[in-house]
Design an enzyme around this catalytic site. Structure first.
Site, short mmCIF file in Angstrom:
data_model
loop_
_atom_site.label_atom_id
_atom_site.label_comp_id
_atom_site.label_asym_id
_atom_site.label_seq_id
_atom_site.Cartn_x
_atom_site.Cartn_y
_atom_site.Cartn_z
N GLY A 19 -0.88 12.33 3.78
CA GLY A 19 -1.44 13.13 4.86
C GLY A 19 -2.87 13.57 4.63
O GLY A 19 -3.40 14.40 5.36
N GLY A 63 -5.42 11.17 4.12
CA GLY A 63 -6.33 10.05 4.41
C GLY A 63 -6.50 9.08 3.26
O GLY A 63 -7.33 8.17 3.33
N GLY A 119 -4.36 6.79 2.16
CA GLY A 119 -3.92 5.45 2.56
C GLY A 119 -5.00 4.72 3.34
O GLY A 119 -5.21 3.53 3.17
N TYR A 121 -1.65 -0.55 12.26
CA TYR A 121 -2.48 -1.75 12.07
C TYR A 121 -2.90 -2.36 13.42
O TYR A 121 -3.99 -2.91 13.54
CB TYR A 121 -1.75 -2.78 11.20
N VAL A 128 1.19 5.67 -1.17
CA VAL A 128 0.53 6.91 -1.59
C VAL A 128 1.60 7.88 -2.11
O VAL A 128 2.67 8.01 -1.49
CB VAL A 128 -0.25 7.55 -0.41
N ASP A 173 1.18 -7.25 5.25
CA ASP A 173 2.64 -7.20 5.42
C ASP A 173 2.97 -5.78 5.81
O ASP A 173 3.20 -4.91 4.95
CB ASP A 173 3.33 -7.61 4.11
N LEU A 189 0.88 -1.17 0.00
CA LEU A 189 0.00 0.00 0.00
C LEU A 189 0.91 1.22 0.00
O LEU A 189 1.80 1.32 0.84
CB LEU A 189 -0.91 -0.01 1.23
#
Lengths: 186, 95
Positions: free
Chosen positions: A99, A101, A103, A138, A93, A129, A91
């Site tokens: 910054g 949002g 992601g 996470y 960006v 991962d 993932l």
């Protein structure tokens, strides 16, 4: 400028100017994500687009959690067959969109894909991962660290495999009666 | 016809089970499945660097299996952070 729309990566999408701060993640999008998806069928990438330009992406692949070599008495209540999961492998960006949002929107999108996979073919959870710098993010979502003896990602720095049951994602949907009240409105 | 030869290999019980079940379900002979899978695998490894490949099979340690069991056994409550994240949800496009 509107919010970037998220959809499956297409062959004509502009990936050439994507810069997230990690050249390995840029190269993966520009050279390998399409191959993985369209020729080898080993993963799918969902892209966030600002016009034709990809400004964020999340790559997922189906996978399974296996418990080979664990004595049956140590397996607890888990079934003996492999558990199907969706693996959130990458993932990223673009720096110009960090910054905002994006992601988080990509992660939520991947979780929704996992719910679709569960309905279509079976899936008990999401394995991410997580880069070492993102483990706490996470963990706040409810992911638990997963100790593996095989099938670790080859990305460097070595990511931490983390697991979230899909039941928790389902409970977090705005319509779920299992959703906690506190904090959800922030 | 290409000359055929025989190989034997130690594999995990789950890999053997997968091969048996897929062969029974599809009607494709096991030697054909193994041969095709090998070609796909080698082709993928030749075209992609290791870091671009997402391993499909993750093997848990005993501690890892216990963590999964606990996570699946717990009541499905969402953390506040997950609930906030899912507020941003937009439905995925149809495959």
């Amino acid at each position: 400028m509107g919010e970037p729309a998220i959809r499956r990566l297409l062959a004509g999408d502009d990936t050439g100017s994507f810069r997230c701060g990690d050249p390995d993640y840029d190269l993966f999008l520009q050279r390998y994500a399409g191959q993985n998806q369209n020729r080898l069928f080993v993963g799918t990438t969902y892209a966030a687009l600002d016009g034709p330009r990809v400004v964020g992406y999340v790559t997922v692949a189906v996978g399974q959690l296996d418990r080979d070599g664990i004595p049956s008495e140590a397996r607890g209540r888990l079934p003996r067959y492999p558990l199907p999961v969706l693996r959130l492998a990458r993932l990223a960006v673009d720096e110009a969109f960090q910054g905002r949002g994006l992601g988080r929107r990509l992660a939520a999108y991947a979780f929704a894909v996992a719910l679709q996979v569960r309905a279509a073919a079976g899936c008990v959870g999401v394995v991410v991962d997580a880069l070492p710098s993102r483990v706490s993010f996470y963990a706040e979502l409810g992911f638990v660290e997963l100790e593996l003896k095989g099938g670790q990602s080859a990305i460097r720095p070595q990511p931490v495999a983390m697991f979230l049951p899909l039941a928790a994602v389902e409970a977090a949907l705005p319509s779920s009666p299992l959703r906690r009240g506190s904090g959800a409105e922030a | 016809m290409t000359h055929a030869t025989q190989i034997s290999a130690q594999v995990s019980a789950s890999a053997k089970q997968l091969l048996d079940e897929f062969s029974a379900m599809s009607g494709i002979k096991k030697n054909r499945i193994v041969e095709d899978a090998l070609w796909f695998y080698v082709r993928a490894r030749q075209e992609l660097p290791e870091s671009a490949i997402v391993p499909a099979r993750m093997v848990l340690t005993e501690r890892g299996a216990a963590a999964v069991e606990r996570a699946l056994a717990q009541p499905p409550q969402a953390t506040p952070a997950l609930a906030r994240l899912m507020q941003t949800l937009e439905p995925p496009d149809e495959a």
